[in-house]
Design a protein around this motif. Structure first.
Motif, short mmCIF file in Angstrom:
data_model
loop_
_atom_site.label_atom_id
_atom_site.label_comp_id
_atom_site.label_asym_id
_atom_site.label_seq_id
_atom_site.Cartn_x
_atom_site.Cartn_y
_atom_site.Cartn_z
N TYR A 44 -16.58 -17.29 -1.98
CA TYR A 44 -16.00 -18.29 -1.08
C TYR A 44 -15.58 -19.47 -1.94
N PHE A 45 -14.30 -19.87 -1.88
CA PHE A 45 -13.83 -20.95 -2.74
C PHE A 45 -13.00 -21.98 -1.98
N CYS A 46 -11.76 -21.65 -1.64
CA CYS A 46 -10.86 -22.67 -1.06
C CYS A 46 -11.07 -22.91 0.43
N GLY A 47 -11.44 -21.88 1.15
CA GLY A 47 -11.67 -22.01 2.59
C GLY A 47 -10.43 -21.98 3.45
N ILE A 48 -9.24 -21.77 2.86
CA ILE A 48 -8.00 -21.75 3.65
C ILE A 48 -7.15 -20.50 3.39
N ALA A 50 -5.83 -19.43 0.62
CA ALA A 50 -4.80 -19.58 -0.40
C ALA A 50 -5.15 -18.93 -1.73
N CYS A 51 -6.41 -18.97 -2.13
CA CYS A 51 -6.76 -18.55 -3.48
C CYS A 51 -7.05 -17.05 -3.62
N CYS A 53 -9.81 -15.59 -3.47
CA CYS A 53 -11.07 -15.35 -4.18
C CYS A 53 -12.13 -14.69 -3.33
N CYS A 54 -11.93 -14.62 -2.03
CA CYS A 54 -12.98 -14.11 -1.13
C CYS A 54 -12.57 -12.81 -0.44
N GLU A 64 -9.22 -11.87 3.83
CA GLU A 64 -9.83 -13.06 3.25
C GLU A 64 -11.03 -13.43 4.13
N CYS A 66 -12.73 -16.13 4.20
CA CYS A 66 -12.77 -17.53 4.65
C CYS A 66 -11.94 -17.79 5.90
#
Length: 84
Positions: A44-48, A50-51, A53-54, A64, A66
């Protein structure tokens, strides 16, 4: 808590209505989500959303964590299984 849960790699994860998969996993103490297709840890990284990562596999579809709302009975797993 409302008694709702989803399955994370064989473990029941409770969640609140409206909570994302990432938030529910973090609340359960799960801070990394396993390796991606290149072997890098997902988390979990950006929460929106965009990245990317999740990324997780949710009922067989890559999503995603998030921005994916938790729903009762979902089957959630890492993108790749560890090969230790």
């Amino acid at each position: 808590m409302t008694g709702q849960s989803f399955d994370w790699m064989g473990r029941r994860i409770p969640f609140r209505t409206g909570e994302s998969l990432a938030a529910a996993l973090e609340a359960a103490g799960i801070l990394t989500f396993g390796p991606d297709t290149l072997g890098q840890e997902t988390r979990y990284f950006c929460g929106i959303g965009a990245c990317q990562c999740c990324l997780l596999r949710v009922d067989g579809v890559v999503r995603e964590a998030c921005i994916t709302p938790a729903r009762a009975g979902m089957q959630v797993e890492a993108l790749e299984r560890r090969h230790d």
